[in-house]
Design a protein around this motif. Structure first.
Motif, short mmCIF file in Angstrom:
data_model
loop_
_atom_site.label_atom_id
_atom_site.label_comp_id
_atom_site.label_asym_id
_atom_site.label_seq_id
_atom_site.Cartn_x
_atom_site.Cartn_y
_atom_site.Cartn_z
N ASP A 451 0.84 -1.20 0.00
CA ASP A 451 0.00 0.00 0.00
C ASP A 451 0.87 1.25 0.00
OD1 ASP A 451 -2.26 -1.55 0.02
OD2 ASP A 451 -2.69 -1.27 2.17
N ALA A 452 1.96 1.20 0.77
CA ALA A 452 2.89 2.33 0.82
C ALA A 452 3.49 2.58 -0.56
CB ALA A 452 3.98 2.07 1.85
N LEU A 453 3.87 1.51 -1.25
CA LEU A 453 4.48 1.65 -2.58
C LEU A 453 3.48 2.23 -3.57
CD1 LEU A 453 7.06 1.19 -4.19
CD2 LEU A 453 6.25 -1.13 -4.68
N ASP A 454 2.24 1.75 -3.53
CA ASP A 454 1.22 2.28 -4.44
C ASP A 454 0.92 3.74 -4.14
OD1 ASP A 454 0.96 -0.04 -5.91
OD2 ASP A 454 -0.69 -0.83 -4.69
N THR A 455 0.93 4.10 -2.86
CA THR A 455 0.72 5.51 -2.48
C THR A 455 1.83 6.39 -3.04
OG1 THR A 455 -0.46 4.88 -0.46
CG2 THR A 455 0.47 7.11 -0.55
N ILE A 456 3.07 5.92 -2.90
CA ILE A 456 4.20 6.65 -3.47
C ILE A 456 3.99 6.88 -4.96
CG2 ILE A 456 6.66 6.49 -4.06
CD1 ILE A 456 7.00 4.88 -1.42
N ALA A 457 3.65 5.82 -5.68
CA ALA A 457 3.49 5.91 -7.13
C ALA A 457 2.40 6.90 -7.52
CB ALA A 457 3.18 4.53 -7.70
N LYS A 458 1.27 6.81 -6.88
CA LYS A 458 0.13 7.67 -7.24
C LYS A 458 0.37 9.13 -6.87
CE LYS A 458 -3.54 4.16 -7.18
NZ LYS A 458 -2.60 3.04 -7.35
N GLU A 459 0.89 9.35 -5.66
CA GLU A 459 1.09 10.74 -5.23
C GLU A 459 2.25 11.41 -5.98
OE1 GLU A 459 1.31 11.09 -0.99
OE2 GLU A 459 -0.73 10.33 -0.69
N GLN A 460 3.31 10.65 -6.25
CA GLN A 460 4.39 11.23 -7.05
C GLN A 460 3.93 11.51 -8.47
OE1 GLN A 460 7.72 8.50 -6.65
NE2 GLN A 460 8.55 9.63 -4.91
N GLN A 461 3.13 10.62 -9.05
CA GLN A 461 2.62 10.85 -10.39
C GLN A 461 1.77 12.11 -10.44
OE1 GLN A 461 3.23 8.70 -13.28
NE2 GLN A 461 2.65 10.69 -14.11
N ALA A 462 0.98 12.32 -9.40
CA ALA A 462 0.14 13.52 -9.35
C ALA A 462 0.99 14.79 -9.32
CB ALA A 462 -0.78 13.47 -8.13
N ILE A 463 2.13 14.73 -8.62
CA ILE A 463 3.02 15.89 -8.57
C ILE A 463 3.56 16.19 -9.97
CG2 ILE A 463 5.24 16.74 -7.70
CD1 ILE A 463 3.01 16.79 -5.62
N LEU A 464 4.02 15.15 -10.66
CA LEU A 464 4.54 15.37 -12.02
C LEU A 464 3.44 15.88 -12.94
CD1 LEU A 464 7.02 12.55 -13.10
CD2 LEU A 464 7.49 14.79 -12.12
N ASP A 465 2.26 15.32 -12.85
CA ASP A 465 1.16 15.73 -13.71
C ASP A 465 0.79 17.19 -13.46
OD1 ASP A 465 1.11 13.18 -14.73
OD2 ASP A 465 -0.64 12.53 -13.58
N GLN A 466 0.83 17.62 -12.21
CA GLN A 466 0.49 18.99 -11.88
C GLN A 466 1.54 19.98 -12.35
OE1 GLN A 466 -0.01 18.87 -7.62
NE2 GLN A 466 -1.80 17.52 -7.73
N SER A 467 2.76 19.49 -12.57
CA SER A 467 3.83 20.41 -12.97
C SER A 467 3.65 20.94 -14.36
CB SER A 467 5.19 19.70 -12.87
OG SER A 467 5.33 18.74 -13.91
N GLY A 468 2.89 20.22 -15.18
CA GLY A 468 2.60 20.71 -16.53
C GLY A 468 3.65 20.35 -17.56
N ASP A 469 4.89 20.12 -17.13
CA ASP A 469 5.93 19.77 -18.10
C ASP A 469 6.66 18.51 -17.67
OD1 ASP A 469 8.65 22.02 -17.14
OD2 ASP A 469 7.36 20.69 -15.96
N GLY A 470 6.02 17.72 -16.81
CA GLY A 470 6.64 16.47 -16.38
C GLY A 470 7.88 16.67 -15.55
N GLY A 471 7.91 17.76 -14.81
CA GLY A 471 9.06 17.98 -13.92
C GLY A 471 10.23 18.65 -14.58
#
Length: 474
Positions: A451-471
């Protein structure tokens, strides 16, 4: 005895800034200390190709780093050696606790005023500093003054280049915003008297060896490693195991984390970390970092430990050790080796580069460029190595000055081709916080590992997506 081994180094370090708050409070009163709300005070965003005229007046060149032995080593080295060419300059390396390091620098950047001239940044901090417009572009200066071919391309890229088309790969067309100050990676530190002279070669063998050693030696734990939620501690541990078992942290071209870090290799790594390694760690080690791992090794409480090379000088100090009353006796029991391999041949990139604050006064920006040019010379890099530093120039890394300075230095030289960094993007601080929190929770039983690993993946992906240019990746 190197600077890193000197008794009292840590005591002197802790008399520096004792919290990041001290630095943050100072932000509001820095107008007379350096920088201005008017960008013209800084001399622009780009360093000149040629070294500006230097003042003959007394100058204090200020660095900001975190509390650990290399900080004092750098100050001592610079005030001894740089004064030979610039006797009017005093170097001051101010420090904050490691967990406050990023915020201590970037809070001042946000205020557009700094009381430091040279911030020491982790490789992953560069993108944030560049996109915020807070450090100088030194590309033209480097081309005119630095022997770039003398460096391993990976280290030159990691400690100064932005953006990175592929993390850690040198791009001759990319801009440079820093130069290497200190190389670093993990060493495997093992008890030769308990497990034998030859270190384990694979990660699975290492775990089996540590388990047998723990069973055979009551009161001694098998493994000591970083688990803390502070800085990047727990995340580096997971990322290292992830790499060893063939995993990847992300796909930079596709700007994808979810489905990459938590794929089968990523799950295998999390299982190994939580269900195989954690049971071999000392009780109460769930928030251990550099100092705690060093103490456990020095006090004979573990069979195998992992730590950053630049932080382990004190292991040979008899005053800190129960393994012997002399350096020679301690070395009879401790061995130092590169990390074992498994599905892949990966070790974590540590170390950091030096950069120049856009908000430093022009005369101190000029002095910072002078210091960088001096520091990166071959003879100076070898002297830095002899003083306990970890250089980045290839000629210094292969020199007797470096290889003979400490019994673990060859570990770094051998590790350079195996280095892997994290995401070198402006969103790094948010990404690392997510990973640290969740890996630490998994290690301490507060969260199911998968569950911790899936949370990392989803929340980190959301950060990249919000950045607009993939970081910020090109």
């Amino acid at each position: 005895m190197t600077f890193l081994d000197k008794p009292g180094v840590r005591r002197r370090l802790r008399r520096r800034f004792t919290t990041g708050v001290a630095v943050m409070v100072a932000v509001g009163t820095l107008a007379a200390c350096g920088g201005s709300d008017d960008d013209s005070a800084s001399g622009g965003d780009k360093a000149p190709a040629t070294l500006p005229e230097l003042t003959s007046e007394p100058v204090t060149l200020s660095f900001l780093w975190f509390e650990w032995p290399p900080a004092q080593a750098l100050e001592d080295f610079a005030n001894k050696e740089y004064k030979k060419v610039r006797p009017n300059v005093t170097v001051k390396v101010n420090t904050v606790p490691n967990p406050n390091w990023h915020d201590a620098i970037f809070t001042q950047f946000a205020a557009r005023k700094t009381d430091f001239d040279i911030p020491i940044l982790d490789s992953q901090h560069i993108g944030e500093a560049v996109t915020n417009g807070s450090i100088l572009d030194i590309t033209d200066f480097v081309k005119s003054n630095i022997e770039t071919e003398a460096y391993d391309p990976y280290l030159l890229a990691a400690y100064g280049q932005y953006p990175q088309a592929e993390t850690g790969q040198r791009d001759e067309n990319a801009k440079l915003y820093g130069l290497p100050l200190l190389g670093d990676t993990w060493a495997m530190i093992y008890r030769k008297d308990l497990i034998g002279e030859e270190p384990p070669k694979t990660w699975d063998e290492m775990i089996a060896t540590a388990k047998k050693c723990q069973e055979d030696n009551p009161g001694v734990s098998g493994l000591a490693f970083h688990q803390s939620n502070g800085s990047d501690a727990a995340a580096v541990t997971y990322n290292t195991v992830n790499g060893v078992y063939g995993g990847k942290l992300w796909d930079p071209k596709e700007k994808k984390i979810d489905g990459i870090i938590n794929d089968e290799a990523g799950k295998k790594a999390m299982d190994v970390l939580v269900n195989q390694m954690k049971p071999l760690a000392p009780k109460g080690s769930g928030n251990w970092f550099i100092d705690e791992v060093n103490a456990a090794i020095a006090q004979g409480k573990v069979c195998i430990g992992f730590n950053w090379l630049a932080a382990i000088g004190g292991l040979l100090d008899p005053a800190q050790s129960t393994l012997g009353t002399s350096k020679e006796q301690i070395l009879d029991k401790l061995g130092f080796a590169t990390l074992p391999t498994q599905e892949a041949d990966i070790v974590p990139l540590g170390g950091m580069g030096m950069h120049i604050s856009k908000y430093a006064p022009p005369e101190r920006q000029a002095e910072a460029l002078s210091f960088m040019k001096w520091f990166e010379q071959a003879d100076v890099q070898k002297a830095w190595a002899a003083a306990g530093g970890v250089p980045a120039r290839k000629d210094a890394l292969s020199s007797p000055e470096f290889l003979n300075a400490a019994p673990w230095n060859k570990v770094f030289t051998d590790s350079v081709p195996r280095l892997r960094d994290m995401w070198n993007v402006p969103e790094y601080a948010k990404l690392i916080d997510i990973e640290n929190t969740n890996v630490n929770a998994a290690l301490n039983g507060a969260k199911d590992p998968m569950d911790a690993l899936d949370t990392i993946a989803k929340e980190q992906q959301a950060i990249l997506d919000q950045s607009g240019d993939g970081g910020g990746i090109r």
